[in-house]
Design a protein around this motif. Structure first.
Motif, PDB file in Angstrom:
ATOM      1  N   VAL A   1     -39.951 -55.213  35.017  1.00 13.64           N
ATOM      2  CA  VAL A   1     -40.596 -53.921  34.533  1.00 13.64           C
ATOM      3  C   VAL A   1     -41.808 -54.118  34.117  1.00 13.64           C
ATOM      4  O   VAL A   1     -42.413 -54.974  33.700  1.00 13.64           O
ATOM      5  N   LEU A   2     -42.788 -53.155  34.558  1.00 14.45           N
ATOM      6  CA  LEU A   2     -43.869 -52.846  34.386  1.00 14.45           C
ATOM      7  C   LEU A   2     -44.275 -51.554  33.382  1.00 14.45           C
ATOM      8  O   LEU A   2     -43.931 -50.431  33.719  1.00 14.45           O
ATOM      9  N   ILE A   3     -44.934 -51.829  32.391  1.00 18.39           N
ATOM     10  CA  ILE A   3     -45.171 -50.579  31.234  1.00 18.39           C
ATOM     11  C   ILE A   3     -46.843 -50.304  31.266  1.00 18.39           C
ATOM     12  O   ILE A   3     -47.673 -51.309  31.457  1.00 18.39           O
ATOM     13  N   VAL A   4     -46.991 -49.292  31.926  1.00 22.79           N
ATOM     14  CA  VAL A   4     -48.347 -48.709  31.780  1.00 22.79           C
ATOM     15  C   VAL A   4     -48.367 -47.410  30.652  1.00 22.79           C
ATOM     16  O   VAL A   4     -47.640 -47.006  30.211  1.00 22.79           O
ATOM     17  N   GLU A   5     -49.677 -47.171  30.706  1.00 16.98           N
ATOM     18  CA  GLU A   5     -49.896 -46.024  29.590  1.00 16.98           C
ATOM     19  C   GLU A   5     -50.361 -44.777  30.495  1.00 16.98           C
ATOM     20  O   GLU A   5     -51.293 -44.796  31.021  1.00 16.98           O
ATOM     21  N   GLY A   6     -49.249 -43.582  30.377  1.00 14.02           N
ATOM     22  CA  GLY A   6     -49.483 -42.565  31.018  1.00 14.02           C
ATOM     23  C   GLY A   6     -48.641 -42.304  32.151  1.00 14.02           C
ATOM     24  O   GLY A   6     -48.594 -43.083  33.040  1.00 14.02           O
ATOM     25  N   GLU A   7     -48.262 -40.968  32.172  1.00 10.87           N
ATOM     26  CA  GLU A   7     -47.359 -40.629  33.596  1.00 10.87           C
ATOM     27  C   GLU A   7     -47.959 -40.726  34.728  1.00 10.87           C
ATOM     28  O   GLU A   7     -47.485 -40.975  35.922  1.00 10.87           O
ATOM     29  N   LYS A   8     -49.407 -40.256  34.770  1.00 12.27           N
ATOM     30  CA  LYS A   8     -49.843 -40.350  36.155  1.00 12.27           C
ATOM     31  C   LYS A   8     -50.125 -41.839  36.479  1.00 12.27           C
ATOM     32  O   LYS A   8     -50.130 -42.014  37.648  1.00 12.27           O
ATOM     33  N   ALA A   9     -50.550 -42.702  35.599  1.00 13.15           N
ATOM     34  CA  ALA A   9     -50.657 -44.015  35.855  1.00 13.15           C
ATOM     35  C   ALA A   9     -49.281 -44.727  36.421  1.00 13.15           C
ATOM     36  O   ALA A   9     -49.265 -45.527  37.267  1.00 13.15           O
ATOM     37  N   VAL A  10     -47.997 -44.136  35.734  1.00 16.37           N
ATOM     38  CA  VAL A  10     -46.879 -44.543  36.392  1.00 16.37           C
ATOM     39  C   VAL A  10     -46.770 -44.296  37.749  1.00 16.37           C
ATOM     40  O   VAL A  10     -46.261 -45.071  38.660  1.00 16.37           O
ATOM     41  N   ASP A  11     -47.092 -43.010  38.081  1.00 12.59           N
ATOM     42  CA  ASP A  11     -46.688 -42.731  39.479  1.00 12.59           C
ATOM     43  C   ASP A  11     -47.855 -43.301  40.379  1.00 12.59           C
ATOM     44  O   ASP A  11     -47.206 -43.800  41.908  1.00 12.59           O
ATOM     45  N   ALA A  12     -48.967 -43.889  40.089  1.00 10.67           N
ATOM     46  CA  ALA A  12     -49.794 -44.562  40.917  1.00 10.67           C
ATOM     47  C   ALA A  12     -49.328 -45.866  40.847  1.00 10.67           C
ATOM     48  O   ALA A  12     -49.268 -46.504  42.036  1.00 10.67           O
ATOM     49  N   ALA A  13     -48.875 -46.467  39.808  1.00  9.01           N
ATOM     50  CA  ALA A  13     -48.160 -47.646  39.822  1.00  9.01           C
ATOM     51  C   ALA A  13     -47.206 -47.888  40.769  1.00  9.01           C
ATOM     52  O   ALA A  13     -46.651 -49.187  41.538  1.00  9.01           O
ATOM     53  N   ARG A  14     -46.172 -46.894  40.869  1.00  3.54           N
ATOM     54  CA  ARG A  14     -44.965 -46.897  41.592  1.00  3.54           C
ATOM     55  C   ARG A  14     -45.539 -47.071  43.084  1.00  3.54           C
ATOM     56  O   ARG A  14     -44.754 -47.664  43.966  1.00  3.54           O
ATOM     57  N   ALA A  15     -46.360 -46.600  43.313  1.00  2.00           N
ATOM     58  CA  ALA A  15     -46.838 -46.618  44.907  1.00  2.00           C
ATOM     59  C   ALA A  15     -47.365 -47.856  45.186  1.00  2.00           C
ATOM     60  O   ALA A  15     -47.266 -48.217  46.331  1.00  2.00           O
TER      61      ALA A  15
ATOM     62  N   PHE B   1     -46.436 -50.791  43.604  1.00  3.11           N
ATOM     63  CA  PHE B   1     -45.482 -51.947  43.103  1.00  3.11           C
ATOM     64  C   PHE B   1     -44.099 -51.572  43.396  1.00  3.11           C
ATOM     65  O   PHE B   1     -43.526 -51.247  42.234  1.00  3.11           O
ATOM     66  N   ASP B   2     -43.431 -51.249  44.676  1.00  8.03           N
ATOM     67  CA  ASP B   2     -42.300 -50.864  44.817  1.00  8.03           C
ATOM     68  C   ASP B   2     -41.322 -51.919  44.656  1.00  8.03           C
ATOM     69  O   ASP B   2     -39.857 -51.544  44.448  1.00  8.03           O
ATOM     70  N   ASP B   3     -41.452 -53.137  43.789  1.00  9.84           N
ATOM     71  CA  ASP B   3     -40.566 -53.857  43.607  1.00  9.84           C
ATOM     72  C   ASP B   3     -40.411 -54.028  42.054  1.00  9.84           C
ATOM     73  O   ASP B   3     -39.569 -54.960  41.523  1.00  9.84           O
ATOM     74  N   LEU B   4     -41.167 -53.289  41.611  1.00  9.68           N
ATOM     75  CA  LEU B   4     -40.884 -53.236  40.024  1.00  9.68           C
ATOM     76  C   LEU B   4     -40.361 -51.707  39.595  1.00  9.68           C
ATOM     77  O   LEU B   4     -40.483 -50.707  40.107  1.00  9.68           O
ATOM     78  N   VAL B   5     -39.872 -51.709  38.290  1.00 11.46           N
ATOM     79  CA  VAL B   5     -39.338 -50.523  37.690  1.00 11.46           C
ATOM     80  C   VAL B   5     -40.621 -50.333  36.839  1.00 11.46           C
ATOM     81  O   VAL B   5     -41.001 -50.973  35.723  1.00 11.46           O
ATOM     82  N   VAL B   6     -41.271 -49.087  36.941  1.00  6.68           N
ATOM     83  CA  VAL B   6     -42.579 -48.787  36.271  1.00  6.68           C
ATOM     84  C   VAL B   6     -42.155 -47.855  35.091  1.00  6.68           C
ATOM     85  O   VAL B   6     -41.690 -46.575  35.748  1.00  6.68           O
ATOM     86  N   ILE B   7     -42.603 -47.997  33.813  1.00  4.84           N
ATOM     87  CA  ILE B   7     -42.167 -46.889  32.688  1.00  4.84           C
ATOM     88  C   ILE B   7     -43.329 -46.684  32.192  1.00  4.84           C
ATOM     89  O   ILE B   7     -44.186 -47.394  32.024  1.00  4.84           O
ATOM     90  N   THR B   8     -43.325 -45.745  31.331  1.00  3.69           N
ATOM     91  CA  THR B   8     -44.386 -45.450  30.083  1.00  3.69           C
ATOM     92  C   THR B   8     -43.616 -44.581  29.129  1.00  3.69           C
ATOM     93  O   THR B   8     -42.333 -44.483  29.108  1.00  3.69           O
ATOM     94  N   TRP B   9     -44.319 -44.078  28.116  1.00  3.13           N
ATOM     95  CA  TRP B   9     -43.895 -43.250  26.899  1.00  3.13           C
ATOM     96  C   TRP B   9     -44.771 -42.105  26.712  1.00  3.13           C
ATOM     97  O   TRP B   9     -45.728 -42.182  27.058  1.00  3.13           O
ATOM     98  N   PRO B  10     -44.364 -40.909  25.905  1.00  2.00           N
ATOM     99  CA  PRO B  10     -45.040 -40.009  25.829  1.00  2.00           C
ATOM    100  C   PRO B  10     -46.108 -40.079  24.578  1.00  2.00           C
ATOM    101  O   PRO B  10     -45.757 -40.803  23.769  1.00  2.00           O
ATOM    102  N   GLY B  11     -46.962 -39.356  24.704  1.00  2.00           N
ATOM    103  CA  GLY B  11     -47.971 -39.202  23.383  1.00  2.00           C
ATOM    104  C   GLY B  11     -49.105 -40.255  23.568  1.00  2.00           C
ATOM    105  O   GLY B  11     -49.897 -40.338  22.364  1.00  2.00           O
ATOM    106  N   GLY B  12     -49.498 -41.046  24.487  1.00  2.00           N
ATOM    107  CA  GLY B  12     -50.468 -41.945  24.458  1.00  2.00           C
ATOM    108  C   GLY B  12     -50.302 -43.097  23.690  1.00  2.00           C
ATOM    109  O   GLY B  12     -49.407 -43.368  23.009  1.00  2.00           O
ATOM    110  N   SER B  13     -51.765 -43.568  23.385  1.00  8.05           N
ATOM    111  CA  SER B  13     -51.595 -45.151  22.784  1.00  8.05           C
ATOM    112  C   SER B  13     -51.339 -44.950  21.331  1.00  8.05           C
ATOM    113  O   SER B  13     -50.739 -45.734  20.834  1.00  8.05           O
ATOM    114  N   SER B  14     -51.425 -43.818  20.723  1.00  4.19           N
ATOM    115  CA  SER B  14     -51.183 -43.920  19.314  1.00  4.19           C
ATOM    116  C   SER B  14     -49.675 -43.622  18.826  1.00  4.19           C
ATOM    117  O   SER B  14     -49.314 -43.694  17.749  1.00  4.19           O
ATOM    118  N   SER B  15     -48.910 -43.469  19.939  1.00  4.81           N
ATOM    119  CA  SER B  15     -47.300 -43.482  19.976  1.00  4.81           C
ATOM    120  C   SER B  15     -46.559 -44.700  20.229  1.00  4.81           C
ATOM    121  O   SER B  15     -45.327 -44.337  20.274  1.00  4.81           O
TER     122      SER B  15
END
Length: 640
Positions: free
Chosen positions: A181-195, A197-211
């Motif tokens: 699993v790869l965790i990044v910050e922000g949904e746009k970064a998730v979409d870029a990371a999925r492109a 690293f297709d061998d990883l499950v890329v995820i994030t959370w809503p609300g940014g760094s403060s959440s």
């Protein structure tokens, strides 16, 4: 949670500053680099918000709700026009029934939508959306969540997700339970990371760094997880929060990416990669995270290998940068005159009494009790043309235009820190902060209680860790030491005592004999080499021009030749080259100084060019440094 006051909300948003009857802070509805949000309270406790950058009140309130910074009684609902059940009380839905049509996004927001991110649960059911909106000065985000009207229809509200927050990609985690699993910050970064690293499950959370601390990461128990932070301080702090949570709940492995130097601030995987940048190589080099204090252990060689800049001193060799110091004396002895003289010398970069000030530094003088006219008069008498590198926070202005400070209160600590941060943004951060005095600026607790001092001490230590040097002005107690619990002094780098020259006299005799600002200055605590001279008899006198100056008694001017003489007496060098190396001068200059000392009969030579101290030289040293009497066969004091 206690009541969400205007100040508390502003303080949570950051960059808070006082504005009329309310506060200004960063607007949560757009990427705000300066405080553009005004927030205040009506007489009946209702909150008023206004973004001066143009965000609608509805957008601001929704963004505050997404961060749980808006009282529930003030919530505003948003539903499609004409929806059945409009205006009726609604309940939040955990997910959307499969037959529910998609929301009419364009009718819910008034700005262009750049992207729509769909959040799903582990059953692949929709739990809500995050809308990325285009703003004139950047971007903003709006969560969109499903609610059920009393009539049974699903309506959509621009309101944040319930806590714990959902994971963007939860359905992929359930679908692929074995992959890293790869965790990044922000949904746009998730979409870029999925492109990438297709061998990883890329995820994030809503609300940014403060959440990051509002997510239930339990689903990652026993998983191999790598964290990729944004290239800024909030991003790194957010991933540290996630790493601690994952390590605590029992993730199989946790690694964090170390980003290369030179990346633009805030850079993430959705941004253009610099030349030669290999995301895969950086990912593979991610280092394991150790959440325990063992990660901070240093071996002896590691400690010695650290590239630590040499310690700098603000004054002489006794007030270092990043330090806590104290000046204490009984009432009415002249400690404010003394501390204002010190502050002005630091702000100008000119000598303070008999001590060198290597360079000018910005100073903030926080006054706790003087009338504005008195503060002005003292400044004018000490320095009619003060530099703009010194600023004052007068107590009278606090009482008249704001409210007094009490640094035992966390809210007042935040007020002072916010003002300091404001100056940091303006490249005018104070390096030295004088707090004059503790009795007026930190009140309401038992001074003799070590436990009640904790909040203040932690605040002061925090200022030191932020790079400030703090000088506390305090009263002496009946026993002539600093008043109150001794624990306060444990954290000090430096403690200076100002005492009456006649303090051995008693009663009325002492009171009559004492004359204005006249005292003996001594160092009661110094971490490092003892200052030279270590004792000064100081008296303030007024000149004909209305200025004041310090008369210094029992403190002869110390020359470079005197310092060399002391070095010869204590270190007994055989050659002048040793003197040159110690003082950082060339051999020719060292020879010149030794010639001056011989001419004054302070030293003489004996066999093999060894330099010896004479009785005359001994008398000279003891006149300057009385503590050397009888100690010249000892080694120089060792710093502690």
């Amino acid at each position: 949670m206690s009541r969400l006051s205007a100040y508390r909300i502003a303080n949570e948003l950051g960059n808070v500053e006082k504005a009329g009857k309310g506060w200004k802070a960063r607007c949560p509805a757009h990427e705000d680099t300066k405080p553009s949000l005004s927030i205040s309270e009506t007489s009946d406790g209702k909150l008023l918000v206004h973004c001066h950058a143009g965000c609608s009140q509805e957008a601001v309130v929704d963004a505050l709700k997404a961060q749980n910074l808006w009282p529930s009684h003030a919530e505003m609902s948003f539903i499609p026009a004409g929806a059945k059940g409009a205006g009726l009380e609604r309940d939040r839905l955990a997910s959307v029934p499969s037959e529910t049509p998609a929301p009419e996004f364009d009718s819910l927001v008034k700005r262009p939508i750049e992207a729509i991110y769909t959040y799903r649960d582990d059953q692949d059911d929709i739990v809500g959306y995050v809308l990325r909106l285009k703003e004139e000065d950047g971007k903003s985000f709006r969560p969109l969540t499903p609610w059920q009207a009393r009539g049974g229809d699903v309506v959509w509200k621009l309101k944040g997700f319930a806590q714990p927050l959902p994971i963007y990609g939860a359905e992929l985690l359930a679908r692929d339970p074995a992959s890293r699993v790869l965790i990044v910050e922000g949904e746009k970064a998730v979409d870029a990371a999925r492109a990438l690293f297709d061998d990883l499950v890329v995820i994030t959370w809503p609300g940014g760094s403060s959440s990051a601390d509002k997510v239930d990461w339990e689903v990652l128990r026993a998983r191999d997880v790598t964290l990729w932070p944004d290239a800024d301080e909030p991003g790194i702090k957010a991933m540290n929060v996630v790493s601690t949570a994952l390590s605590t709940l029992g993730a199989k492995t946790v690694r964090i990416v170390e980003l290369p130097d030179g990346l633009p601030k805030g850079w993430d995987l959705a941004d253009e990669a610099p030349e030669g940048f290999s995301a895969r190589d950086i990912l593979n080099a991610a280092k394991p995270v150790d959440p325990t204090l063992a990660r901070l252990f240093l071996s002896g060689p590691e400690l010695l290998d650290l590239d630590i800049p040499p310690q700098e001193f603000i004054i002489g060799t006794f007030m270092p940068t990043h330090s806590l110091s104290m000046v204490f004396a009984e009432r009415g002895i002249g400690k404010t005159w003394f501390c204002m003289t010190l502050a002005l010398a630091v702000a100008r970069g000119t000598p303070f009494l008999e001590y060198e000030v290597p360079e000018a530094r910005r100073v903030l003088y926080v006054d706790g009790e003087m009338a504005l006219a008195e503060l002005q008069e003292r400044l004018r008498m000490l320095e009619p043309s003060p530099p703009d590198t010194i600023e004052f926070l007068p107590s009278e202005l606090l009482y008249r235009e704001d409210r007094p400070l009490n640094l035992h209160e966390e809210e007042d600590q935040a007020r002072l820190l916010a003002a300091i941060q404001r100056r940091e943004m303006q490249a005018r951060a104070p390096e030295v902060i004088v707090i004059d005095n503790l009795s007026s600026l930190a009140r309401g607790v038992d001074e003799n209680s070590n436990s009640e001092l904790d909040k203040l001490l932690q605040f002061l230590i925090g200022l030191r860790h932020r790079g400030h040097s703090v000088l506390l002005v305090h009263h002496a107690g009946k026993n002539k030491t600093q008043r109150g619990a001794s624990r306060r002094e444990d954290f000090l780098n430096l403690s200076i005592e100002l005492r009456r020259p006649d303090d051995k006299l008693k009663g009325e005799t002492a009171s009559v004999k004492h004359d204005g600002a006249h005292f003996v200055m001594e160092f009661s605590k110094v971490r490092g080499r003892p200052p030279r001279p270590s004792r000064l008899d100081l008296k303030l006198r007024e000149t004909r021009g209305g200025k004041v100056e310090w008369l210094i008694e029992n403190a002869p001017v110390v020359t470079k030749a005197d310092e060399v003489l002391r070095f010869i007496a204590e270190r007994k060098p055989r050659y002048q080259s040793e003197i040159a190396k110690h003082f950082g001068v060339n051999v020719s200059r060292a020879s010149q100084i030794c010639t001056e000392l011989r001419a004054s009969a302070f030293i003489e030579e004996s066999g093999r060019r060894k330099l010896n101290l004479t009785q005359t030289g001994y008398d000279r040293l003891v006149a300057i440094w009385p503590e050397l009497a009888g100690k010249l066969d000892w080694q120089d004091e060792i710093p502690f």
